[in-house]
Write an enzyme that holds these catalytic residues in place. Structure first.
Site, PDB file in Angstrom:
ATOM      1  N   LYS A 132       6.380  -1.795   1.933  1.00  0.00           N
ATOM      2  CA  LYS A 132       5.008  -1.470   2.667  1.00  0.00           C
ATOM      3  C   LYS A 132       3.964  -2.269   2.381  1.00  0.00           C
ATOM      4  O   LYS A 132       3.076  -2.217   1.649  1.00  0.00           O
ATOM      5  CB  LYS A 132       4.937  -0.028   2.017  1.00  0.00           C
ATOM      6  CG  LYS A 132       4.046   0.819   2.936  1.00  0.00           C
ATOM      7  CD  LYS A 132       4.118   2.291   2.498  1.00  0.00           C
ATOM      8  CE  LYS A 132       2.906   3.103   3.167  1.00  0.00           C
ATOM      9  NZ  LYS A 132       3.163   3.005   4.752  1.00  0.00           N
ATOM     10  N   GLU A 176      11.640   2.274  14.358  1.00  0.00           N
ATOM     11  CA  GLU A 176      10.736   3.607  13.805  1.00  0.00           C
ATOM     12  C   GLU A 176       9.570   3.647  14.785  1.00  0.00           C
ATOM     13  O   GLU A 176       9.373   2.796  15.667  1.00  0.00           O
ATOM     14  CB  GLU A 176      10.417   3.412  12.369  1.00  0.00           C
ATOM     15  CG  GLU A 176       9.855   2.218  12.148  1.00  0.00           C
ATOM     16  CD  GLU A 176       9.661   1.734  10.550  1.00  0.00           C
ATOM     17  OE1 GLU A 176       9.488   2.795   9.828  1.00  0.00           O
ATOM     18  OE2 GLU A 176       9.895   0.727  10.250  1.00  0.00           O
ATOM     19  N   ARG A 202       8.281   4.380  -4.412  1.00  0.00           N
ATOM     20  CA  ARG A 202       8.322   3.439  -3.376  1.00  0.00           C
ATOM     21  C   ARG A 202       7.159   2.374  -3.819  1.00  0.00           C
ATOM     22  O   ARG A 202       7.388   1.154  -3.540  1.00  0.00           O
ATOM     23  CB  ARG A 202       7.966   4.043  -1.994  1.00  0.00           C
ATOM     24  CG  ARG A 202       8.143   3.159  -0.945  1.00  0.00           C
ATOM     25  CD  ARG A 202       7.806   3.846   0.503  1.00  0.00           C
ATOM     26  NE  ARG A 202       6.739   4.448   0.812  1.00  0.00           N
ATOM     27  CZ  ARG A 202       6.393   5.010   1.914  1.00  0.00           C
ATOM     28  NH1 ARG A 202       7.563   5.240   2.748  1.00  0.00           N
ATOM     29  NH2 ARG A 202       5.109   5.563   1.866  1.00  0.00           N
ATOM     30  N   TYR A 248       0.806  -1.264  -0.034  1.00  0.00           N
ATOM     31  CA  TYR A 248       0.158  -0.003   0.212  1.00  0.00           C
ATOM     32  C   TYR A 248       1.003   1.204  -0.084  1.00  0.00           C
ATOM     33  O   TYR A 248       2.085   1.081  -0.039  1.00  0.00           O
ATOM     34  CB  TYR A 248      -1.109   0.096   1.132  1.00  0.00           C
ATOM     35  CG  TYR A 248      -0.318   0.145   2.453  1.00  0.00           C
ATOM     36  CD1 TYR A 248       0.604  -0.739   3.180  1.00  0.00           C
ATOM     37  CD2 TYR A 248      -0.482   1.548   3.145  1.00  0.00           C
ATOM     38  CE1 TYR A 248       1.120  -0.339   4.647  1.00  0.00           C
ATOM     39  CE2 TYR A 248      -0.051   1.844   4.350  1.00  0.00           C
ATOM     40  CZ  TYR A 248       0.731   0.965   4.948  1.00  0.00           C
ATOM     41  OH  TYR A 248       1.330   1.455   6.359  1.00  0.00           O
ATOM     42  N   LEU A 307      11.026   1.111   7.157  1.00  0.00           N
ATOM     43  CA  LEU A 307      10.309   1.617   5.861  1.00  0.00           C
ATOM     44  C   LEU A 307      11.078   2.797   5.634  1.00  0.00           C
ATOM     45  O   LEU A 307      11.338   3.901   6.229  1.00  0.00           O
ATOM     46  CB  LEU A 307       8.973   1.964   6.038  1.00  0.00           C
ATOM     47  CG  LEU A 307       8.112   2.559   4.995  1.00  0.00           C
ATOM     48  CD1 LEU A 307       7.858   1.120   4.228  1.00  0.00           C
ATOM     49  CD2 LEU A 307       6.856   3.101   5.239  1.00  0.00           C
ATOM     50  N   ARG A 313      -8.135 -20.251  -1.994  1.00  0.00           N
ATOM     51  CA  ARG A 313      -6.996 -20.170  -0.931  1.00  0.00           C
ATOM     52  C   ARG A 313      -6.128 -21.377  -1.097  1.00  0.00           C
ATOM     53  O   ARG A 313      -6.125 -22.565  -1.066  1.00  0.00           O
ATOM     54  CB  ARG A 313      -7.657 -20.119   0.357  1.00  0.00           C
ATOM     55  CG  ARG A 313      -6.564 -19.863   1.499  1.00  0.00           C
ATOM     56  CD  ARG A 313      -7.091 -19.718   2.879  1.00  0.00           C
ATOM     57  NE  ARG A 313      -6.067 -19.492   3.947  1.00  0.00           N
ATOM     58  CZ  ARG A 313      -5.248 -20.455   4.369  1.00  0.00           C
ATOM     59  NH1 ARG A 313      -4.910 -21.399   3.838  1.00  0.00           N
ATOM     60  NH2 ARG A 313      -4.341 -19.589   5.150  1.00  0.00           N
TER      61      ARG A 313
HETATM   62  N1  PMP Z   1       7.372   4.035   9.033  1.00  0.00           N
HETATM   63  C1  PMP Z   1       6.107   3.121   9.033  1.00  0.00           C
HETATM   64  C2  PMP Z   1       6.238   1.672   9.709  1.00  0.00           C
HETATM   65  C3  PMP Z   1       5.131   3.687   8.502  1.00  0.00           C
HETATM   66  O1  PMP Z   1       4.075   3.019   8.303  1.00  0.00           O
HETATM   67  C4  PMP Z   1       4.936   4.922   7.731  1.00  0.00           C
HETATM   68  C5  PMP Z   1       3.904   5.585   7.513  1.00  0.00           C
HETATM   69  N2  PMP Z   1       3.366   5.043   6.413  1.00  0.00           N
HETATM   70  C6  PMP Z   1       6.084   5.693   8.010  1.00  0.00           C
HETATM   71  C7  PMP Z   1       7.441   5.208   8.567  1.00  0.00           C
HETATM   72  C8  PMP Z   1       6.393   7.177   7.570  1.00  0.00           C
HETATM   73  O2  PMP Z   1       6.554   6.909   5.889  1.00  0.00           O
HETATM   74  P1  PMP Z   1       5.985   8.245   5.162  1.00  0.00           P
HETATM   75  O3  PMP Z   1       6.667   9.552   5.594  1.00  0.00           O
HETATM   76  O4  PMP Z   1       6.338   7.968   3.749  1.00  0.00           O
HETATM   77  O5  PMP Z   1       4.528   8.288   5.396  1.00  0.00           O
END
Ligand code: PMP
Length: 287
Positions: A147, A179, A52, A33, A204, A100
């Site tokens: 993601k 994070e 991305r 996503y 991410l 499935r």
């Molecule tokens: N880390 C994670 C695990 C996230 O889910 C997000 C938000 N999607 C971010 C960092 C921040 O990424 P972005 O600045 O691209 O929204």
């Protein structure tokens, strides 16, 4: 007016948008996503988000159903149809519908779903006051750079944060903060350097993080791309997070301990200001 969403080639009212029972997103979390901030009806950092998305899709071997130009036009259309000024666009691509079975299906078509969420980003109270975070173990898989829509670990981490009276969880692996549950984590050292974990499979690659690093360089703010521990975060002069749906948010408490004097710090406020300027004047900021 009912919210208009996009599903598999059609724009339709949310209530009419139905995904088949055997969709692999539903059964396996087999999809990826993106989420993009919208300000004054414009998508912020959209090219980087689409890049991305392309990378996430290719890493999990789901064919990209649209070209970049087609994605951009669908995004513009959903913003227009919902009269969206400020908020967030979410979209996901799953491997599609099939009986499935773990193996990739032979002829499935990816399912594409997109929706908007109106939200105050610029005048959010959290941006004025700052938020509390709590640290929790990072229980995710080893490819956090993708993601993926499989977000169970983040759901549990963020719920634990909420139950502890905080607004975000900071995830911890071997004593180091990776994070946030849905954001990138930063601290500012007592000597005024920003510290953020370097990119790897452990986090991410946040798009807001990327812009923030560019803005901090342009603003002459010192930057250290390295891991930091929970203890170092407790002793930080400032802390903040970044994400597409919040831009830059001050973190004023970690595990119930105030960060410095418990108020948003000057470097965080300056970076938020720089980010808002960039988001409000994207043509000027484009390189
Ligand atoms: N880390 C994670 C695990 C996230 O889910 C997000 C938000 N999607 C971010 C960092 C921040 O990424 P972005 O600045 O691209 O929204």
């Amino acid at each position: 007016m009912s919210r208009i969403v996009f599903l598999n080639g059609s724009f339709l009212p949310l209530e009419e948008a139905k995904v088949p029972f055997m969709d692999r997103g539903f059964l396996f979390g087999d999809g990826v996503y993106e989420g993009i901030g919208v300000l004054d009806g414009r998508l912020i950092d959209n090219e980087a988000h689409l890049e991305r998305l392309e990378r996430s899709l290719s890493e999990v071997r789901i064919p990209n159903p649209y070209t970049r130009a087609e994605w951009t036009s669908l995004q513009g259309e959903i913003v227009r149809r919902n009269g969206m000024q400020e908020g967030f666009i979410y979209f996901q691509v799953t491997r599609g519908v099939a009986e499935r079975d773990f193996f990739f299906p032979e002829n499935a078509k990816p399912t594409v779903a997109m929706f908007t969420q109106a939200k105050a980003i610029v005048h959010a109270p959290a941006a004025e006051k700052g938020i509390a975070v709590v640290t929790v173990p990072d229980l995710r898989w080893e490819r956090r750079d993708i993601k993926s829509i499989s977000l169970l670990a983040q759901v549990l981490a963020k719920q634990a944060a909420k139950e502890a009276g905080a607004q975000e969880a900071w995830l911890v692996d071997e004593g180091f903060v990776t994070e946030g549950g849905s954001s990138s984590a930063f601290i500012v050292t007592p000597t005024g350097s920003i510290v953020v974990r370097p990119l790897s499979h452990a986090i991410l690659p946040g798009i807001t993080r990327k812009s923030l690093l560019r803005l901090s360089k342009e603003g002459g703010i010192a930057l250290e791309e390295r891991r930091f521990t929970v203890e170092e975060a407790y002793e930080a002069a400032e802390a903040f997070l970044t994400s597409a749906s919040n831009f830059v948010l001050p973190v004023v408490s970690i595990d119930g301990r105030p960060v410095a004097d418990g108020k948003p710090g000057p470097i965080t406020r300056k970076l938020r200001e720089l980010y808002l300027q960039m988001a409000s004047a994207p043509a000027l900021a484009a390189e």
